[in-house]
Design an enzyme around this catalytic site. Structure first.
Site, PDB file in Angstrom:
ATOM      1  N   TRP A   1       0.558   2.487  -8.390  1.00  0.00           N
ATOM      2  CA  TRP A   1       0.356   1.346  -7.491  1.00  0.00           C
ATOM      3  C   TRP A   1       0.790   0.046  -8.137  1.00  0.00           C
ATOM      4  O   TRP A   1       1.357  -0.824  -7.477  1.00  0.00           O
ATOM      5  CB  TRP A   1      -1.090   1.286  -6.981  1.00  0.00           C
ATOM      6  CG  TRP A   1      -1.380   2.419  -6.062  1.00  0.00           C
ATOM      7  CD1 TRP A   1      -2.255   3.444  -6.258  1.00  0.00           C
ATOM      8  CD2 TRP A   1      -0.758   2.685  -4.787  1.00  0.00           C
ATOM      9  NE1 TRP A   1      -2.222   4.321  -5.205  1.00  0.00           N
ATOM     10  CE2 TRP A   1      -1.325   3.879  -4.291  1.00  0.00           C
ATOM     11  CE3 TRP A   1       0.217   2.031  -4.034  1.00  0.00           C
ATOM     12  CZ2 TRP A   1      -0.937   4.437  -3.056  1.00  0.00           C
ATOM     13  CZ3 TRP A   1       0.601   2.585  -2.808  1.00  0.00           C
ATOM     14  CH2 TRP A   1       0.028   3.770  -2.335  1.00  0.00           C
TER      15      TRP A   1
ATOM     16  N   ASP B   1      -5.596  -5.783  -7.158  1.00  0.00           N
ATOM     17  CA  ASP B   1      -5.527  -4.800  -6.071  1.00  0.00           C
ATOM     18  C   ASP B   1      -6.724  -3.865  -6.233  1.00  0.00           C
ATOM     19  O   ASP B   1      -6.675  -2.903  -6.990  1.00  0.00           O
ATOM     20  CB  ASP B   1      -4.212  -4.022  -6.159  1.00  0.00           C
ATOM     21  CG  ASP B   1      -4.152  -2.861  -5.164  1.00  0.00           C
ATOM     22  OD1 ASP B   1      -5.100  -2.691  -4.373  1.00  0.00           O
ATOM     23  OD2 ASP B   1      -3.146  -2.125  -5.198  1.00  0.00           O
TER      24      ASP B   1
ATOM     25  N   LYS C   1     -10.166   3.274   1.742  1.00  0.00           N
ATOM     26  CA  LYS C   1     -10.704   4.032   0.612  1.00  0.00           C
ATOM     27  C   LYS C   1     -12.225   3.898   0.578  1.00  0.00           C
ATOM     28  O   LYS C   1     -12.941   4.867   0.760  1.00  0.00           O
ATOM     29  CB  LYS C   1     -10.111   3.548  -0.721  1.00  0.00           C
ATOM     30  CG  LYS C   1      -8.772   4.147  -1.135  1.00  0.00           C
ATOM     31  CD  LYS C   1      -7.614   3.804  -0.238  1.00  0.00           C
ATOM     32  CE  LYS C   1      -6.311   4.468  -0.604  1.00  0.00           C
ATOM     33  NZ  LYS C   1      -5.370   3.644  -1.328  1.00  0.00           N
TER      34      LYS C   1
END
Ligand SMILES: *Cc1c(COP(=O)(O)O)cnc(C)c1O
Length: 360
Positions: free
Chosen positions: A102, A172, A196
């Site tokens: 990511w 993030d 999530k």
């Protein structure tokens, strides 16, 4: 009806109580005679839902006055672009820490808008660790520092918050937000896709310090300017109303559970017992440095990958699903966000021990 233990990395399991409440309110939200899905986002009912959600999130995370809470769309992936578009400004450069898949995506996107310095990377370790805090150093003229506190795919989590010497820190937090208390004041921006650990897909949370709003680079579309959303209470256009309502129910559930300190205790215990079971076995293994193992995403491999398919099939029979690892790393991955009850982790550990006994 029977519900499985769903170890998906995202969209992920939601608390059963929250789904039950949503079912209860599905056709008629509190006497309004309509579903939340059917409401005007500018009507007083929905406005009250959005305001309550923001107030609850602020209370849970301890978000101070100097921050805006934005309810956006586009996922964390759009923030990979919105962050540089809104912050790169006159500096024209930013520092990024690369700890996995990511981070890499965030870096690649930021390069479209300015100069990106990758100040630390753990690629050489195949992303099984994070850089030591005292090895980090930043460009004092960088617009900001970006990192990924929890790498969802590699299962690597920072055990500390980087010290940036006053540069805005951008995080993030897609797969770790709300898993434990955070000191919001240490951050310039915290962003997270909701699917999530917050609620259904479609909603993206952005917590942004007010002084970072208002100087987007030339040509930034109206919809990608934080100022647009900050100035309109996230109602410039239609927000993802139902996802926001569901996130609000999750925030209330978290408050009933005792807030983020209480969740942290449970999450720590869940993760520790799963890693302990993996480490104690000669059959399962996890490659991540123990000091930065994720509490949320636990990747593990079987000693014999030829048994992967059997493992997944038998786990499914036992009501334990979505354990297949990310295609880029293989093996297994158990995502154990807030909504995964401790009993689910216990059931997985018991299943793993029995599988090992039968097949190892
Ligand atoms: C899932 C994930 C993303 C991508 O999220 P989208 O909402 O699908 O764009 C980005 N970063 C991290 C850490 C993630 O876990």
């Amino acid at each position: 009806m029977s519900r499985v233990y769903n170890f998906s990395a995202g969209p992920a399991a939601l608390p059963t109580e929250v789904l039950e409440q949503a079912r209860e309110e599905l056709l008629d939200w509190r006497g309004s005679g309509m579903s939340v899905m059917e409401m005007s986002h500018r009507g007083k009912e929905f406005m009250s839902i959005a305001e309550q959600a923001e107030a609850d999130l602020r209370e849970l995370m301890g978000i101070g006055e100097g921050y805006k809470v934005l309810f956006l769309q586009g996922g964390a992936s759009l923030q990979f672009a919105m962050v540089p578009m809104n912050l790169m400004g006159s500096a024209g450069k930013a520092d990024y820490i690369n700890t996995g898949a990511w981070s890499k995506k965030a870096i690649a996107e930021a390069r479209r808008y300015g100069k990106v310095n990758v100040v630390a990377s753990t690629e050489e370790s195949r992303f099984t660790t994070v850089p030591a805090a005292d090895t980090l150093s930043f460009d004092e003229n960088a617009a900001y520092v970006h990192y990924t506190p929890n790498e969802t795919i590699g299962g690597v989590e920072f055990p500390y918050v980087p010290e940036t010497g006053g540069l805005p820190l951008v995080a993030d937090m897609s797969s770790t937000i709300l898993s434990r208390p955070v000191e919001v004041e240490k951050f310039g921006i915290i962003y997270a896709g909701a699917q999530k650990n917050v609620g259904p897909a479609g909603l993206t949370l952005v917590i942004v310090r007010e002084d970072l709003i208002g100087s987007p680079i030339a040509g930034t579309p109206t919809m990608l300017d934080y100022g647009t959303h900050a100035g309109s209470g996230s109602m410039y256009n239609t927000p993802p109303t139902y996802s926001l309502y569901m996130a609000g129910l999750v925030f209330q559930w978290l408050k009933r559970k005792g807030g983020l300190a209480a969740m942290a205790e449970i999450n720590r215990r869940k993760a520790e017992k799963l890693y302990a079971a993996i480490d104690a076995s000669g059959f399962y293994s996890n490659p991540v440095d123990p000091v930065c193992r994720s509490w949320m995403n636990v990747p593990f491999t079987l000693a014999d990958p030829a048994l992967d398919a059997t493992f997944l099939a038998e786990a499914k029979e036992a009501g334990l699903v979505t354990l297949k690892g990310h295609r880029s790393v293989g093996g297994m991955r158990a995502s154990i966000y807030n909504a995964m009850p401790e009993e689910g982790v216990d059931a997985l550990i018991a299943f793993m021990a029995e599988f090992e006994r039968q097949h190892a």
